[in-house]
Design a protein around this motif. Structure first.
Motif, PDB file in Angstrom:
ATOM      1  N   MET A  88      17.954 -62.206  34.701  1.00 36.42           N
ATOM      2  CA  MET A  88      17.742 -61.230  33.629  1.00 36.42           C
ATOM      3  C   MET A  88      16.286 -60.808  33.496  1.00 36.42           C
ATOM      4  O   MET A  88      15.947 -60.028  32.600  1.00 36.42           O
ATOM      5  N   LEU A 120      15.369 -57.060  33.113  1.00 36.26           N
ATOM      6  CA  LEU A 120      15.959 -56.297  32.019  1.00 36.26           C
ATOM      7  C   LEU A 120      14.944 -56.054  30.905  1.00 36.26           C
ATOM      8  O   LEU A 120      14.033 -56.859  30.690  1.00 36.26           O
ATOM      9  N   ARG A 180      18.556 -57.397  27.319  1.00 39.28           N
ATOM     10  CA  ARG A 180      18.579 -58.823  27.663  1.00 39.28           C
ATOM     11  C   ARG A 180      19.100 -59.653  26.488  1.00 39.28           C
ATOM     12  O   ARG A 180      19.935 -60.547  26.664  1.00 39.28           O
ATOM     13  N   ARG A 205      28.868 -56.411  33.034  1.00 43.26           N
ATOM     14  CA  ARG A 205      27.448 -56.372  33.416  1.00 43.26           C
ATOM     15  C   ARG A 205      26.959 -57.774  33.782  1.00 43.26           C
ATOM     16  O   ARG A 205      26.185 -57.935  34.740  1.00 43.26           O
TER      17      ARG A 205
END
Length: 418
Positions: A333, A336, A341, A377
């Motif tokens: 992550m 992001l 996030r 996602r």
């Protein structure tokens, strides 16, 4: 009393007196106007309920001179209805009362009974006034709590002073208790039982089934404060940079609350509850919890009891390893933006803890379709690992550690602030 009536409560609109009576200091002033003889009346109640005290002090009503302790009892009752005075001044007053009781031959049990009786009679009269001005049931309950807590705290000061006089070698006894504290903490399970028993006997301390160590947030400044009123079985060393207590039976009802009141706003941490032989372990957990309290992990608390926060203490027992776990598990992550996030991390944690899209949606109060979109996602980011039980366990630990770490200092790279 101001402790209670400063609490947020909505006055009854039908009583104009309520508006001036429920404001803390205003209520204390109201009592002085409407119950100017409260100390005298409650003192007479105490004399009648405990005639042995009246006989010991040669008390008589009417115009005869009242003994010194009579005046101090009146001061005690007045303190129940007005707690606006400095705590140190209240402590000195009631220590003087304890010394007077000793000099007049009143035993400690009877002294404590006088406090209990005074609190009971004062509460009855104060409650009558509170009801007159339209106090709610919750306010009356708070009034009860306030009066009882005050009586308990002030009686502790009186009993401490009484004990100092009743034991000619009180300083020696305090030294023996500090030595016992050091013996207990030095052992870490290795102290010979006979050594512990002998040290406890010398200090006149009954070895309990369990204890917890307590560390205070800052040094106890003896030149500015009297010692806190503590239960008689509490071992203490207030002269350390981080003052330390050993609290027997920390799970007894009201035990921690009495300690909190006695410490008068000072932050503290209570270690894990353990057998006496493991007190050093309890001290280590208390020190770690105090460090977390100081750096903001428990920012909404004035004290931490380790037994109530074991998962957080375990996750942060090694901050370096916790940050490594967060950095590795949440690395996917890192690219992001902050808001996406946070949303994905929040959804992933809800899914990990509930086990389904639907339950995660309920927990997050989101439309199920929104959760399904976010989970797709997450599948793009983590792939088949989402279905690996070991990975899911580690990810839940990582997210929870990330949340804790984000409350203080510099968080891990890309850390969330959920």
């Amino acid at each position: 009393m101001s402790r209670f009536f400063s609490a947020a409560s909505t006055p009854a609109p039908s009583s104009s007196a309520m508006e001036c009576a429920l404001g803390g200091r205003e209520f204390a002033q109201y009592l002085r106007v409407h119950l100017p003889d409260l100390p005298e009346r409650v003192t007479e109640d105490v004399w009648r309920a405990l005639p042995v005290i009246a006989r010991a002090f040669g008390h008589a009503s009417g115009h005869e001179a009242m003994p010194v302790i009579d005046q101090e009892l009146r001061t005690f009752v007045r303190g129940l209805s007005d707690l606006t005075g400095p705590p140190e001044e209240q402590a000195r007053t009631h220590r003087a009362l304890g010394r007077s009781a000793y000099l007049h031959g009143i035993g400690p049990d009877l002294l404590q009974s006088a406090y209990h009786a005074g609190a009971r009679f004062a509460w009855r009269r104060l409650a009558d006034v509170a009801r007159t001005v339209g106090a709610t049931a919750d306010q009356l309950y708070g009034l009860t709590e306030s009066v009882l807590a005050t009586a308990e705290e002030l009686s502790a000061h009186a009993l401490a002073a009484y004990t100092d006089l009743s034991h000619p070698d009180a300083d020696i006894m305090r030294g023996e208790r500090r030595r016992l504290l050091r013996v207990i903490l030095a052992g870490n399970g290795a102290v010979a039982p006979e050594v512990l028993v002998q040290a406890a006997r010398t200090a006149q301390w009954t070895i309990p089934a369990s204890v917890a160590c307590v560390v205070l947030d800052r040094p106890w400044e003896a030149e500015r404060q009297l010692s806190p009123p503590l239960d008689p079985d509490v071992l203490s060393d207030l002269h350390r940079p981080e003052p330390l207590l050993i609290l027997p039976g920390p799970d007894r009802p009201g035990r921690i609350e009495r300690l909190r009141r006695g410490l008068r706003g000072m932050r503290f941490a209570v270690g894990t509850q353990v057998p006496v032989q493991e007190a050093a372990q309890s001290l280590r957990t208390a020190e770690r919890a105090l460090a977390l309290l100081r750096n903001g992990t428990f920012s909404d608390l004035d004290h931490v009891r380790c037994d109530d926060h074991l998962p957080a203490l375990l996750l942060l027992s090694d901050e370096h390893l916790a940050r490594q776990l967060v950095g590795r598990r949440l690395a996917a992550m890192d690219e992001l933006e902050r808001d996406p996030r946070e949303r994905l991390t929040e959804t992933l944690l809800a899914w990990l803890t509930t086990g389904s899209h639907a339950q995660a949606a309920v927990r997050l109060r989101l439309h199920p379709q929104t959760v399904r979109y976010r989970m797709r996602r997450l599948e793009e980011l983590f792939g088949r690992r989402l279905h690996d039980p070991a990975w899911r366990f580690e990810m839940e630990l990582a997210i929870r550690a990330d949340r804790l770490l984000s409350r203080f200092g510099e968080g891990p790279p890309g850390g969330t602030a959920l």
